[in-house]
Design a protein around this motif. Structure first.
Motif, PDB file in Angstrom:
ATOM      1  N   TYR A  46       0.816  -1.350   0.110  1.00  0.00           N
ATOM      2  CA  TYR A  46      -0.068   0.050   0.096  1.00  0.00           C
ATOM      3  C   TYR A  46       0.831   1.212  -0.080  1.00  0.00           C
ATOM      4  CZ  TYR A  46      -3.763  -3.023   1.232  1.00  0.00           C
ATOM      5  OH  TYR A  46      -4.699  -4.324   1.020  1.00  0.00           O
ATOM      6  N   GLY A  47       2.223   1.153   0.169  1.00  0.00           N
ATOM      7  CA  GLY A  47       2.925   2.198   0.192  1.00  0.00           C
ATOM      8  C   GLY A  47       2.964   2.825   1.420  1.00  0.00           C
ATOM      9  N   GLY A  48       4.318   3.675   1.685  1.00  0.00           N
ATOM     10  CA  GLY A  48       4.508   4.311   3.085  1.00  0.00           C
ATOM     11  C   GLY A  48       5.215   3.513   4.157  1.00  0.00           C
ATOM     12  N   VAL A  49       5.288   3.958   5.170  1.00  0.00           N
ATOM     13  CA  VAL A  49       5.998   3.192   6.270  1.00  0.00           C
ATOM     14  C   VAL A  49       4.980   2.838   7.462  1.00  0.00           C
ATOM     15  CG1 VAL A  49       8.193   4.145   5.772  1.00  0.00           C
ATOM     16  CG2 VAL A  49       6.908   5.364   7.460  1.00  0.00           C
ATOM     17  N   TYR A  50       5.520   1.700   7.943  1.00  0.00           N
ATOM     18  CA  TYR A  50       4.709   1.340   9.083  1.00  0.00           C
ATOM     19  C   TYR A  50       5.013   2.035  10.399  1.00  0.00           C
ATOM     20  CZ  TYR A  50       4.014  -2.852   5.934  1.00  0.00           C
ATOM     21  OH  TYR A  50       3.695  -3.666   5.172  1.00  0.00           O
ATOM     22  N   TRP A  51       4.349   2.063  11.210  1.00  0.00           N
ATOM     23  CA  TRP A  51       4.522   2.700  12.810  1.00  0.00           C
ATOM     24  C   TRP A  51       5.441   1.880  13.446  1.00  0.00           C
ATOM     25  CZ3 TRP A  51       4.814   7.286  14.230  1.00  0.00           C
ATOM     26  CH2 TRP A  51       4.809   7.608  15.896  1.00  0.00           C
ATOM     27  N   LEU A  52       5.309   0.596  13.596  1.00  0.00           N
ATOM     28  CA  LEU A  52       5.863  -0.095  14.435  1.00  0.00           C
ATOM     29  C   LEU A  52       5.919  -1.657  14.315  1.00  0.00           C
ATOM     30  CD1 LEU A  52       6.991   0.847  17.562  1.00  0.00           C
ATOM     31  CD2 LEU A  52       4.854  -0.320  18.346  1.00  0.00           C
ATOM     32  N   ILE A  53       7.168  -2.393  14.497  1.00  0.00           N
ATOM     33  CA  ILE A  53       7.296  -3.835  14.336  1.00  0.00           C
ATOM     34  C   ILE A  53       7.939  -4.323  15.466  1.00  0.00           C
ATOM     35  CG2 ILE A  53       7.564  -3.351  11.876  1.00  0.00           C
ATOM     36  CD1 ILE A  53      10.631  -3.809  12.413  1.00  0.00           C
ATOM     37  N   ASP A  54       7.790  -5.685  15.780  1.00  0.00           N
ATOM     38  CA  ASP A  54       8.263  -6.387  17.064  1.00  0.00           C
ATOM     39  C   ASP A  54       9.817  -6.508  16.832  1.00  0.00           C
ATOM     40  OD1 ASP A  54       8.233  -8.739  15.840  1.00  0.00           O
ATOM     41  OD2 ASP A  54       6.600  -9.349  16.709  1.00  0.00           O
ATOM     42  N   ALA A  55      10.371  -7.164  17.728  1.00  0.00           N
ATOM     43  CA  ALA A  55      11.673  -7.520  17.633  1.00  0.00           C
ATOM     44  C   ALA A  55      12.195  -8.462  16.673  1.00  0.00           C
ATOM     45  CB  ALA A  55      12.161  -7.974  18.883  1.00  0.00           C
ATOM     46  N   ASP A  56      10.874  -9.211  16.300  1.00  0.00           N
ATOM     47  CA  ASP A  56      10.970 -10.385  15.360  1.00  0.00           C
ATOM     48  C   ASP A  56      10.674  -9.881  13.923  1.00  0.00           C
ATOM     49  OD1 ASP A  56      12.125 -12.470  17.034  1.00  0.00           O
ATOM     50  OD2 ASP A  56      10.228 -12.467  17.405  1.00  0.00           O
ATOM     51  N   GLU A  57      10.403  -8.499  13.972  1.00  0.00           N
ATOM     52  CA  GLU A  57      10.098  -7.883  12.502  1.00  0.00           C
ATOM     53  C   GLU A  57       8.832  -8.350  12.044  1.00  0.00           C
ATOM     54  OE1 GLU A  57      13.423  -8.258   9.928  1.00  0.00           O
ATOM     55  OE2 GLU A  57      14.812  -7.291  11.128  1.00  0.00           O
ATOM     56  N   GLN A  58       7.886  -8.508  12.876  1.00  0.00           N
ATOM     57  CA  GLN A  58       6.398  -8.776  12.734  1.00  0.00           C
ATOM     58  C   GLN A  58       5.664  -7.638  12.789  1.00  0.00           C
ATOM     59  OE1 GLN A  58       5.328 -11.688  11.063  1.00  0.00           O
ATOM     60  NE2 GLN A  58       7.659 -11.932  11.161  1.00  0.00           N
ATOM     61  N   LEU A  59       4.554  -7.117  12.163  1.00  0.00           N
ATOM     62  CA  LEU A  59       3.627  -5.958  12.329  1.00  0.00           C
ATOM     63  C   LEU A  59       3.181  -5.705  13.780  1.00  0.00           C
ATOM     64  CD1 LEU A  59       2.066  -5.529   9.075  1.00  0.00           C
ATOM     65  CD2 LEU A  59       4.030  -4.042   9.874  1.00  0.00           C
ATOM     66  N   LEU A  60       3.555  -4.731  14.430  1.00  0.00           N
ATOM     67  CA  LEU A  60       2.678  -4.329  15.596  1.00  0.00           C
ATOM     68  C   LEU A  60       1.784  -3.394  15.452  1.00  0.00           C
ATOM     69  CD1 LEU A  60       5.383  -4.338  18.404  1.00  0.00           C
ATOM     70  CD2 LEU A  60       3.538  -6.058  18.248  1.00  0.00           C
ATOM     71  N   ALA A  61       2.009  -2.386  14.638  1.00  0.00           N
ATOM     72  CA  ALA A  61       1.281  -1.260  14.324  1.00  0.00           C
ATOM     73  C   ALA A  61       1.511  -0.829  12.960  1.00  0.00           C
ATOM     74  CB  ALA A  61       1.372  -0.119  15.215  1.00  0.00           C
ATOM     75  N   ASP A  62       0.339  -1.156  11.932  1.00  0.00           N
ATOM     76  CA  ASP A  62       0.617  -0.809  10.465  1.00  0.00           C
ATOM     77  C   ASP A  62      -0.005   0.219   9.996  1.00  0.00           C
ATOM     78  OD1 ASP A  62      -2.152  -1.470  10.654  1.00  0.00           O
ATOM     79  OD2 ASP A  62      -1.782  -3.418   9.413  1.00  0.00           O
ATOM     80  N   LYS A  63      -0.499   1.096  11.185  1.00  0.00           N
ATOM     81  CA  LYS A  63      -1.189   2.317  10.610  1.00  0.00           C
ATOM     82  C   LYS A  63      -0.234   3.343  10.007  1.00  0.00           C
ATOM     83  CE  LYS A  63      -0.586   4.614  14.997  1.00  0.00           C
ATOM     84  NZ  LYS A  63      -1.102   5.550  16.099  1.00  0.00           N
ATOM     85  N   LYS A  64      -0.664   4.332   9.090  1.00  0.00           N
ATOM     86  CA  LYS A  64       0.039   5.091   8.364  1.00  0.00           C
ATOM     87  C   LYS A  64      -0.098   6.404   9.204  1.00  0.00           C
ATOM     88  CE  LYS A  64       1.257   2.133   5.619  1.00  0.00           C
ATOM     89  NZ  LYS A  64       0.640   1.709   4.385  1.00  0.00           N
ATOM     90  N   GLN A  65       0.825   6.567   9.897  1.00  0.00           N
ATOM     91  CA  GLN A  65       0.914   7.990  10.695  1.00  0.00           C
ATOM     92  C   GLN A  65       1.924   8.969   9.901  1.00  0.00           C
ATOM     93  OE1 GLN A  65      -0.494   7.386  14.055  1.00  0.00           O
ATOM     94  NE2 GLN A  65      -0.684   9.706  14.090  1.00  0.00           N
ATOM     95  N   ILE A  66       1.192  10.078   9.397  1.00  0.00           N
ATOM     96  CA  ILE A  66       1.901  11.208   8.623  1.00  0.00           C
ATOM     97  C   ILE A  66       3.018  11.485   9.337  1.00  0.00           C
ATOM     98  CG2 ILE A  66       1.538  12.996   7.084  1.00  0.00           C
ATOM     99  CD1 ILE A  66      -0.057  10.686   6.271  1.00  0.00           C
ATOM    100  N   TYR A  67       3.035  11.655  10.564  1.00  0.00           N
ATOM    101  CA  TYR A  67       4.255  12.179  11.315  1.00  0.00           C
ATOM    102  C   TYR A  67       5.522  11.019  10.891  1.00  0.00           C
ATOM    103  CZ  TYR A  67       6.713  13.373  15.731  1.00  0.00           C
ATOM    104  OH  TYR A  67       7.875  13.548  16.498  1.00  0.00           O
ATOM    105  N   GLU A  75      -4.240  13.703  10.280  1.00  0.00           N
ATOM    106  CA  GLU A  75      -3.265  12.971  11.019  1.00  0.00           C
ATOM    107  C   GLU A  75      -2.866  11.287  10.499  1.00  0.00           C
ATOM    108  OE1 GLU A  75      -0.698  13.513  14.424  1.00  0.00           O
ATOM    109  OE2 GLU A  75      -1.771  14.701  13.131  1.00  0.00           O
ATOM    110  N   ALA A  76      -3.658  10.763  10.392  1.00  0.00           N
ATOM    111  CA  ALA A  76      -3.354   9.292  10.338  1.00  0.00           C
ATOM    112  C   ALA A  76      -4.475   8.418   9.424  1.00  0.00           C
ATOM    113  CB  ALA A  76      -3.137   8.662  11.579  1.00  0.00           C
ATOM    114  N   PHE A  77      -3.876   7.015   9.116  1.00  0.00           N
ATOM    115  CA  PHE A  77      -4.996   6.481   8.308  1.00  0.00           C
ATOM    116  C   PHE A  77      -4.544   4.835   8.701  1.00  0.00           C
ATOM    117  CE2 PHE A  77      -4.266  10.351   6.125  1.00  0.00           C
ATOM    118  CZ  PHE A  77      -5.462  10.617   5.663  1.00  0.00           C
ATOM    119  N   ASN A  78      -5.574   4.111   8.318  1.00  0.00           N
ATOM    120  CA  ASN A  78      -5.013   2.528   8.298  1.00  0.00           C
ATOM    121  C   ASN A  78      -4.226   2.291   7.201  1.00  0.00           C
ATOM    122  OD1 ASN A  78      -7.094   2.075  10.453  1.00  0.00           O
ATOM    123  ND2 ASN A  78      -8.840   2.014   9.167  1.00  0.00           N
ATOM    124  N   ARG A  79      -3.581   0.909   7.345  1.00  0.00           N
ATOM    125  CA  ARG A  79      -2.538   0.440   6.506  1.00  0.00           C
ATOM    126  C   ARG A  79      -3.061   0.702   5.131  1.00  0.00           C
ATOM    127  NH1 ARG A  79      -0.381  -5.647   4.938  1.00  0.00           N
ATOM    128  NH2 ARG A  79       1.221  -4.795   3.725  1.00  0.00           N
TER     129      ARG A  79
END
Length: 393
Positions: free
Chosen positions: A90-111, A157-161
């Motif tokens: 979908y483009g953009g960068v994820y907000w947060l991943i865990d230590a195993d590189e799995q998605l924790l927060a995939d929202k699109k925070q414009i910040y 401010e923000a969107f879903n993935r």
């Protein structure tokens, strides 16, 4: 006043800390968190903002130090940001991943997208590979396509993935869940300014001018000269909180952006407002030169956070350059002495998170983490070095 040597040494010390203490050699990436005792947390989540800021810091630092290590670390941060955090669907960068590189927060925070542009464009200055600039352009067009409000202006401010509307728009739990914020607009402006330096097209220049004017029209309170922090979609005010650090940070970033686009009337008006903003922040300083955090519901939070002190030093120096008034230079000297005495951890490296009102270190706070990054303090040192080599106006 001193020469630039203390600031240059501190710049080197910050980058050294991040290249050694914060870098996980086993996994070839930064730890998600390092505590106040320099102990890394190998299981901590990883944030895209932290990586974007580290990318910016090492890229900007390399231009000052010419240390090959900074170039190497910038390359590593670039690789990780554009692989582990990059949404190839979908483009953009994820907000947060865990230590195993799995998605924790995939929202699109414009910040986060803004900071990614900021880091990528700084890296492009030291590695002029068109792929790097293409990454930054991609994020720019995503922000303009999905976040820009063509009806009331500004940015959502923000969107879903998948860029559908999100329910939770907040950067953190302490924030208000509002459609538009000062903080995101400030860092979009900062990111677009850096993008314009490497991609000087009219469309970006117009966006920067529009963002500066949005601060004049909506975000800087014309009565108090403080920033309003939260708004609904039609720019109705949703907060009375005072953030001294953001007031003084925005004062010099607004000047920088106005100067970059070269509109003389905009520059003059912005410089006048910037001085008013600095003056509005002056009551937030204590007698030792530390700038308090914020005023929330009339209550002063008398903590001296590291980033607030960094922005205070730059903002005061900028005010001196704009006015030649010695009071700002005196306050800058006091601010730097406060940082050196209370904020910099001379024994173990980096800067403490902050100081409580009793002049004791705030306990249990990170030296490095999702929010504690080599951004404000690295930039502070670079700005001081640059500005001390320039005359006041």
């Amino acid at each position: 006043m001193t020469g630039i040597e203390p600031y240059y040494r501190e710049l080197q010390d910050i980058l050294q800390y991040w290249a050694t203490i914060v870098y996980d050699k086993k996994r070839d990436r930064f730890y998600g968190r390092v505590d106040e005792n320099n102990v890394p947390d190998e299981g901590a989540p990883l944030g895209s903002v932290m990586y974007a800021r580290a990318l910016w810091a090492f890229s900007a630092g390399y231009q000052a130090t010419k240390n090959p290590r900074e170039l190497l670390m910038a390359g590593r941060a670039y690789h990780y940001l554009t692989t582990a955090f990059w949404d190839k669907t979908y483009g953009g960068v994820y907000w947060l991943i865990d230590a195993d590189e799995q998605l924790l927060a995939d929202k699109k925070q414009i910040y986060a997208l803004a900071f990614a542009i900021y880091g990528l464009t700084e890296y492009y200055k030291i590695n002029p590979d068109e792929k790097v600039l293409d990454h930054a352009k991609e994020l720019y067009w995503l922000i303009e396509r999905y976040s820009y409000d063509p009806v009331h202006d500004g940015y959502f401010e923000a969107f879903n993935r998948d860029w559908s509307p999100a329910d939770d728009l907040r950067l953190s739990t302490k924030d208000s869940n509002e459609q538009k914020t000062m903080n995101t607009h400030l860092h979009i402006m900062e990111a677009y300014a850096n993008l314009y330096r490497v991609w000087p097209v009219d469309n970006v220049a117009k966006k920067i001018s529009k963002l500066v004017n949005l601060f004049h029209q909506h975000i800087v309170n014309a009565r108090t000269n403080h920033l309003t922090l939260f708004f609904n979609d039609v720019w109705e005010k949703r907060s009375d909180m005072i953030s001294y650090g953001h007031d003084i940070e925005a004062s010099w970033l607004l000047c920088e952006s106005a100067e970059l686009v070269g509109d003389k009337d905009l520059i003059k008006h912005t410089e006048q407002i910037a001085i008013q903003m600095v003056n509005a922040a002056l009551p937030g300083f204590d007698e030792y030169g530390g700038l308090n955090y914020e005023v929330d519901e009339g209550y002063l939070i008398a903590e001296k956070h590291w980033w607030v002190q960094a922005e205070a030093a730059v903002g005061l120096l900028n005010a001196w350059q704009l006015t030649s008034e010695g009071i700002y230079l005196k306050l800058f000297d006091r601010s730097w002495k406060y940082i050196r005495k209370n904020i910099i951890d001379g024994a173990n490296g980096e800067w403490y998170w902050g100081i409580k009102d009793q002049h004791t270190i705030m306990p249990g706070q990170d030296k490095a983490g999702i929010w504690k990054c080599p951004y404000h303090n690295t930039r502070c040192m670079l700005e001081i070095i640059s500005r001390l080599n320039q005359p006041a106006k």
